[in-house]
Design a protein around this motif. Structure first.
Motif, PDB file in Angstrom:
ATOM      1  N   ILE A  63       0.822  -1.213   0.000  1.00  0.00           N
ATOM      2  CA  ILE A  63       0.000   0.000   0.000  1.00  0.00           C
ATOM      3  C   ILE A  63       0.856   1.264   0.000  1.00  0.00           C
ATOM      4  N   GLN A  64       2.007   1.214   0.627  1.00  0.00           N
ATOM      5  CA  GLN A  64       2.865   2.398   0.653  1.00  0.00           C
ATOM      6  C   GLN A  64       3.388   2.709  -0.743  1.00  0.00           C
ATOM      7  N   ALA A  65       3.788   1.672  -1.467  1.00  0.00           N
ATOM      8  CA  ALA A  65       4.290   1.878  -2.834  1.00  0.00           C
ATOM      9  C   ALA A  65       3.185   2.429  -3.736  1.00  0.00           C
ATOM     10  N   LYS A  66       1.964   1.965  -3.544  1.00  0.00           N
ATOM     11  CA  LYS A  66       0.837   2.446  -4.363  1.00  0.00           C
ATOM     12  C   LYS A  66       0.540   3.905  -4.067  1.00  0.00           C
ATOM     13  N   ALA A  67       0.578   4.264  -2.771  1.00  0.00           N
ATOM     14  CA  ALA A  67       0.315   5.655  -2.407  1.00  0.00           C
ATOM     15  C   ALA A  67       1.397   6.574  -2.965  1.00  0.00           C
ATOM     16  N   GLU A  68       2.634   6.124  -2.898  1.00  0.00           N
ATOM     17  CA  GLU A  68       3.734   6.925  -3.434  1.00  0.00           C
ATOM     18  C   GLU A  68       3.611   7.069  -4.950  1.00  0.00           C
ATOM     19  N   ALA A  69       3.126   5.997  -5.606  1.00  0.00           N
ATOM     20  CA  ALA A  69       2.936   6.067  -7.059  1.00  0.00           C
ATOM     21  C   ALA A  69       1.843   7.071  -7.418  1.00  0.00           C
ATOM     22  N   ILE A  70       0.787   7.117  -6.596  1.00  0.00           N
ATOM     23  CA  ILE A  70      -0.290   8.087  -6.847  1.00  0.00           C
ATOM     24  C   ILE A  70       0.244   9.506  -6.723  1.00  0.00           C
ATOM     25  N   ILE A  71       0.979   9.770  -5.629  1.00  0.00           N
ATOM     26  CA  ILE A  71       1.542  11.107  -5.430  1.00  0.00           C
ATOM     27  C   ILE A  71       2.508  11.467  -6.556  1.00  0.00           C
TER      28      ILE A  71
END
Length: 884
Positions: A251-259
């Motif tokens: 989930i952290q990698a996905k959130a960073e990808a969104i940002i």
């Protein structure tokens, strides 16, 4: 021999007792697996519901996003749903009166409504809780905080129309807009103004509860919520967006990808926080709801995820391993009983492969009967347990709901079947290896070895007589049989010790090593508790003692020889600044509990004295330098951080004043624990305890922001709680901690947990009892001919009975030693795995060990009762004729 497998059904029907015993063992094993899976899932369901209510049902949030970025987040391929919150503005509902300003010089100039627009998803994900009424359904409806009602000029009621003048908070002296802090918007300045911008009319449709995470400023800034569908996004506004991902993996990698895809700068990432918790925002803040994510093993802290997963897997492996041993012993004994039968089958043409299939077919038939019953009994057992719990008001676990999960039932059934087959493989191979001629003339593993090769025990002969010597030699001459029987007892003890340890852990409420009844804290702008509050508290009849608590962080200089080399070796980074032969360190606090606190500290002194007059004259301090530290290899040790002695001097200055000259403290006493602590310090700081006069002289600060209270145990504490509840109503900067209530609640939760765990232990004890009973009694029955020989050469029934009892005692004592060691090691291992996620203590489970040892010996003695009766009823001639 084409239909040789039909013998399976004939044997199972012919040996009904043995078949029923095997079925019961499988049923109990599957029952245990089903029950543990169900309680685990039900407990997680309860914790998830509570966590969602407290922290929200989102996985990650993006706070302060510009309107132009909203659609790109909502439509991202990894996002399942998103709740959007818009800032609608502030509205002044009242001005602070002059009287209140005199009573509280730091009061805010105004009381505000902080109006936000929530869409449907946001209300769901942030769990807006109502006291009365309903949620708003359009932009002309509003819900207000219950706390805010008395602050309106005219108290609004459900259905009333109110007009709000919405605008911006400003810095009065400059006219600049105050910076936004976050969703809760807390804090104020005395130099504060308000700039109205527009008026909106609303209908009051509900009143919401005040969250448990409300900030200290919630008595001046009250939340209000209206409905905004946020279909039309204003590009010039900033929004809060709360996202639930399609998958919680990475989930952290996905959130960073969104940002990253938004191409925004100055992003500050952090862990999940309570909605109103004080935290500074930059342009955007990313928050991970780790409180919720960790319950699924998906938090951003890998250590927590692994700890919970490994602990759960370890428990399942222990259960499967021990229940496998039960079933293995049952099949193994069944094969030993029929050694000669397998030999006959070999004589008439059965191949080893066919013999193996015959045993495995037995396992299949028994599994098909026992596993469905085990799934049913496990579910019914949990249903009864939850039904009984529903009648008890036991706090946290009281509203647990039983979750019946098909995957859990499938996993339990498959695990049970796998356990049975793994248990049957060994005995099946043993049966297939039987030599036809040898099997007809012997009894396999019960074959008597050359007794002359077994050394006599003179000590046992003197202590226990000829029967004890025979018992010892009987055990040692057939080591395989002895190990099987002892192993059965050992695994039973392991199960009992491990689960009793878990029950004991949950059954002891955590007190965090703190010894007080209540504490009062002040977090308002002044950071100071008024002396009148302390005076009011000590006047209450229910108060035994109250301590003002002063605390200031200090810079200190230590001579190098005063630093404990052992501690320096473990934590060299604690002393990074070396000045010649001295270390400069900021990890120090000078504290005072008032002069009465020093009187109470006398009993904890390990060196020196408490002389308040001398301490005030010499800047005297009592130093607490002992702490508990965890080494890099995970070992916990208790050691002294420094090696100061009474009479030593320490140079210190306040951290808040860099230009201040260093003051010299004199060590007048040493303690190992602080005044209100029952444990060693686990924070790596040095504690200087002194008088309020010395603290003010050294720091220039005479304020205290906390009071600790010891309540009387023989009178009602209601006067204390009533007074503490009144403080936040006068000044929202006050809050209090009720350790009495917390301890009572913890005891209630522990009682509920113990009910669940002792239910499991009951099943485990039954499995253990049947396992030992089955193994010991069968081994004795298989030696019927041997006992007949002993009778024939002159031993009486009494001699044989005593010999058998002594064998049982030796079995029990031998297994008790190994079972205690292995059970204790595994118990510690489970606790160690849990430590990565939760702070749990561990002590050697002596009571469980003693009970397990006594139970093992007692059960082996009980297990000899039926074989002894059977042998007593059998004549020597009849015993020689029987196979078993």
């Amino acid at each position: 021999m084409n239909r040789y497998t039909s013998l399976t059904q004939k044997y199972l029907l012919g040996q009904k007792k043995r078949s029923i015993l095997t079925i019961v063992g499988i049923i109990l094993s599957v029952t245990l697996l089903t029950a543990i899976g169900t309680i685990g899932l039900s407990f997680r369901d309860k914790v998830v519901r509570q966590t969602v209510q407290e922290y929200g049902g989102y996985h990650v949030s993006f706070n302060g996003l510009p309107g132009e970025a909203i659609s790109r987040v909502v439509n991202n391929a990894s996002v399942e749903s998103a709740g959007i919150v818009s800032r609608e503005g502030y509205s002044v509902i009242s001005k602070t009166s002059e009287k209140e300003k005199k009573e509280n010089p730091f009061a805010a100039p105004y009381r505000y409504l902080n109006l936000k627009g929530y869409d449907t998803d946001a209300m769901d994900k942030l769990q807006v809780q109502l006291d009365s009424g309903r949620l708003p359904k359009n932009s002309h409806e509003v819900i207000l905080s219950t706390w805010s009602l008395d602050r309106f000029v005219t108290k609004p009621k459900l259905g009333d129309s109110i007009t709000l003048s919405l605008g911006e908070r400003t810095v009065a002296s400059t006219g600049k807009i105050k910076p936004i802090n976050g969703l809760g918007d807390f804090g104020w300045d005395l130099d504060e103004g308000f700039r109205p911008q527009k008026e909106r009319e609303f209908t009051v449709v509900g009143f919401m509860k005040t969250g448990s995470n409300a900030s200290w400023s919630s008595n001046f800034i009250f939340p209000a919520i209206t409905y905004e569908d946020n279909v039309k996004i204003d590009a010039d506004k900033n929004y809060f967006i709360y996202v639930k991902m399609k998958s919680m993996n990475q989930i952290q990698a996905k959130a960073e990808a969104i940002i990253s895809s938004l191409k925004l700068d100055q992003v500050d990432q952090g862990s999940a926080v309570a909605l109103d918790k004080e935290i500074q925002y930059k342009n955007i803040r990313v928050e991970y709801n780790n409180e919720l994510l960790k319950l699924y093993g998906k938090s951003t802290y890998e250590g927590v995820n692994h700890s919970l997963l490994y602990a759960f897997v370890a428990i399942i492996i222990i259960i499967m391993g021990c229940t496998s041993a039960v079933i293995y012993n049952t099949f193994h004994i069944s094969v030993l009983e029929r050694t000669s039968q397998f030999g006959m089958l070999r004589c008439i043409g059965a191949t080893p492969s066919q013999i193996r299939k015959l045993v495995l077919k037995e396992a299949t038939i028994l599994s098909l009967i026992a596993i469905p019953i085990g799934l049913l009994t496990g579910t019914v057992f949990m249903k009864l347990l939850f039904y009984n719990i529903s009648f008890l008001a036991l706090g946290f676990l009281n509203d647990m709901q039983m979750v019946i999960s098909l995957p859990i039932l499938i996993i339990a059934g498959v695990s049970g079947l796998l356990t049975v087959y793994l248990s049957a493989i060994g005995p099946a191979r043993l049966a297939a290896k039987v030599s036809p001629l040898e099997a007809i003339h012997s009894s396999g593993s019960t074959k008597v070895e050359d007794i002359s090769s077994v050394r006599k025990s003179k000590l046992l002969g003197k202590l226990l007589g000829i029967e004890g010597q025979f018992a010892s030699r009987n055990i040692r001459r057939n080591k395989k049989r002895f190990r099987i029987t002892a192993f059965s007892i050992v695994v039973s003890m392991i199960l009992f010790i491990v689960f009793s340890g878990l029950a004991g852990l949950l059954g002891q409420p955590s007190q965090s090593g703190i010894d007080y009844s209540y504490s009062v804290m002040y977090e308002g702008p002044s950071k100071r508790i008024d002396d009148s509050v302390y005076s009011d508290i000590v006047k209450l009849d229910a108060v035994e003692q109250a301590y003002r608590f002063y605390s200031n962080q200090m810079m200190a200089i230590y001579p190098k020889e005063k630093v404990n080399p052992k501690y320096y070796e473990i934590r060299p980074g604690m002393y990074p600044v070396a000045i010649g032969e001295e270390y400069q360190t900021s990890n120090n606090f000078i504290e005072s509990f008032g002069n009465n606190g020093l009187d109470a500290l006398k009993s904890k002194l390990t060196a020196g004295t408490v002389n308040i007059e001398k301490m005030n004259k010499e800047n005297g301090v009592i130093i607490n330098q002992k702490l508990r530290v965890v080494t890099d290899d995970g070992k916990q040790i208790v050691t002294d951080q420094t090696q100061f002695k009474v009479g030593d001097h320490i140079k210190v200055r306040s951290m808040d004043s860099r230009n201040q000259e260093y003051e010299t403290l004199t060590v007048t006493g040493i303690v190992d624990q602080s005044l209100l602590s029952t444990n060693y310090n686990e924070s790596a700081f040095l504690e200087f305890i002194t008088t309020p006069e010395v603290l003010e002289k050294v720091t220039g600060n005479d304020t205290y922001a906390r009071i600790f209270i010891h309540a009387k145990t023989d009178v009602s504490n209601k006067p204390i709680t009533d007074y503490l509840k009144s403080l936040p109503q006068k000044d929202a900067g006050y809050s209090y901690t009720d350790k009495v209530e917390q301890l009572a609640q913890a005891k209630n939760d522990a009682t509920t947990a113990k009910i669940f765990l002792y239910g499991f232990i009951g099943v485990i004890v039954l499995i253990a009892f049947l396992n030992i009973l089955n193994t010991v009694s069968t081994n004795l029955i298989l030696r019927t001919k041997e006992f007949a020989v002993l009778k024939a050469i002159g031993m009486t029934q009494r001699n044989i009975g005593k010999m058998i009892l002594l064998e049982g005692v030796i079995y029990g004592l031998y297994a008790a030693v190994y079972g205690s060691i292995l059970g204790t090691v595994l118990s510690y291992g489970i606790h160690h795995l849990f430590k990565g996620a939760v702070d749990v203590g561990w002590v050697i489970p002596w009571s469980s060990i003693v009970l397990a040892c006594v139970g093992a010996v007692a059960t082996t003695l009980v297990a000899t009762a039926w074989p002894m009766y059977r042998l007593n009823q059998t004549s020597i001639v009849e015993a020689f004729r029987k196979e078993t």
